[in-house]
Design a protein around this motif. Structure first.
Motif: not given
Length: 306
Positions: A246, A248, A228, A230
Motif C-alpha cells: 500500500k 500513500h 493516493s 487506495d
C-alpha cells in the motif's frame, strides 16, 4: 591500448557526472546522486530522510521547480535542460555484436572444431609421402596430386556454415532491435503539464513531471506519491515480495520503475529516470546496458517499463 581507452572513457564519464551533479546542485538544489539515494530508502526510514533532508514531498517538489498540482510548464527549454541534467528516460543497451564477433562465436561449435582438425590432418597427409614409396613412385606415371581437395572441401563447408550462422544471428538481432524500438516508440503515459493531462511517449518523461497513475499501469520511472486513492503496488519484479504494497503520501510513498499498479489511482512526482532509476541501476549491475556517461543519449535504447 584498449585498457587505456577504457580508462579514459571512465574518467570522462566521471568528469561528466561530476559536472552534471554540480549543475543540478546550482539550478535545483539537488543532484542525481541525492535522488538515487533517496529512492533506495523504504518505509519509515525513507519518510525520515524525506522529511529531514528535503522538508517532505512539497519541499522536494519545490527544489525541482515543480507544481505538485498543475505539473511542469511544458517549456521546451526547461524540458531539454532537465534531460541534460537528470538524463533521459532511456536505458542505453549494449551495442550490437560485430559480424566478426558473431563469426567467432559460431566457430566455437564442437562439431565445427572437429571438422577443422580433420581438414588440417587431411591437408598434412595429402602432401606427405613415405620414403619407401619413392622408388615405386618413380616407376609409376606422374599424376596430379588431388588428395588436398578433401581437406579443402571440409574447410569450405565450415566457412559456409559459419557465414550462414553469423548472418542469421546478425539479421535476427537487427530485426529484434527494430521491433523493440517500434514497441517502445508506441508506449505512452499520462502526464500532467500546465494542468492538462497529456499522453506523451515514455522516453519524454523527465524528472519533475507529475504522472497520473492508475490500475494496470507499469511505472516508467521512479518517484514518490503526491496523491493516493487506495493505491496498491506489486513490487515482486524488483523485491520478490508477492504481497501488494500500500502506497500513500504520508506512509511509504516511494514508487519504483518496472512495478505494477494493482489497485487504486493517484499522482506521482518523478524523481529518477532511465539508467538512474532502480531498474536502470539493476541493468547496470547485470551489465545489460552500455557503459558510457549520463545525460542525454542517442536513440535505439531500452526504455524503462518495456
Amino acid at each position: 591500448m584498449s585498457k587505456t581507452k577504457s580508462k579514459r572513457q571512465a574518467e570522462e564519464t566521471e568528469n561528466r557526472s561530476s559536472y552534471l551533479s554540480t549543475d543540478a546542485q546550482k539550478q535545483y538544489g539537488i543532484t542525481i546522486n541525492d535522488l538515487e539515494k533517496l529512492m533506495q530508502t523504504r518505509g519509515h526510514e525513507g519518510m525520515e530522510v524525506l522529511q529531514n533532508l528535503y522538508e517532505g514531498i512539497h519541499g522536494i517538489g519545490k527544489k525541482l521547480n515543480t507544481n505538485l498540482v498543475t505539473g511542469l510548464n511544458d517549456d521546451p527549454n526547461d524540458l531539454t535542460n532537465r534531460r541534460q541534467i537528470f538524463g533521459r528516460n532511456e536505458i542505453p543497451p549494449k551495442p550490437p555484436k560485430a559480424f566478426l564477433r558473431l563469426m567467432f562465436e559460431a566457430i566455437q561449435d564442437v562439431t565445427l572444431i572437429i571438422l577443422i582438425i580433420c581438414a588440417v590432418i587431411s591437408f598434412g597427409l595429402s602432401f606427405y609421402h613415405p620414403d619407401s614409396d619413392l622408388f615405386e613412385a618413380e616407376l609409376r606415371p606422374s599424376e596430379a596430386n588431388v588428395e588436398w581437395i578433401e581437406g579443402a572441401a571440409i574447410i569450405v563447408a565450415v566457412v559456409v556454415v559459419v557465414l550462414a550462422t553469423s548472418f542469421n544471428d546478425w539479421s535476427k538481432e537487427r530485426q529484434f532491435r527494430g521491433l523493440q524500438l517500434k514497441i517502445e516508440s508506441d508506449q505512452k503515459f499520462n502526464v500532467r503539464r500546465n494542468n492538462v493531462i497529456q499522453q506523451i511517449p515514455v522516453k519524454d518523461i523527465v524528472v519533475g513531471d507529475i504522472c497520473q497513475i492508475k490500475y494496470g499501469d507499469l511505472l516508467p520511472a521512479d518517484g514518490i506519491v503526491v496523491q493516493s486513492n487506495d493505491l496498491k503496488v506489486d513490487e515482486s519484479s524488483l523485491t520478490g515480495e508477492s504481497d501488494l504494497i500500500k502506497k500513500h503520501e504520508s506512509k511509504d510513498p516511494f514508487l519504483l520503475s518496472g512495478t505494477h499498479i494493482m489497485e487504486g489511482s493517484g499522482k506521482m512526482l518523478v524523481l529518477a529516470v532511465g539508467e538512474h532509476s532502480q531498474t536502470g541501476l539493476i541493468f547496470k549491475l547485470l551489465g545489460a546496458t552500455r557503459d558510457d556517461g549520463g545525460g542525454e543519449k542517442k536513440s535505439d535504447t531500452n526504455k524503462v517499463g518495456t
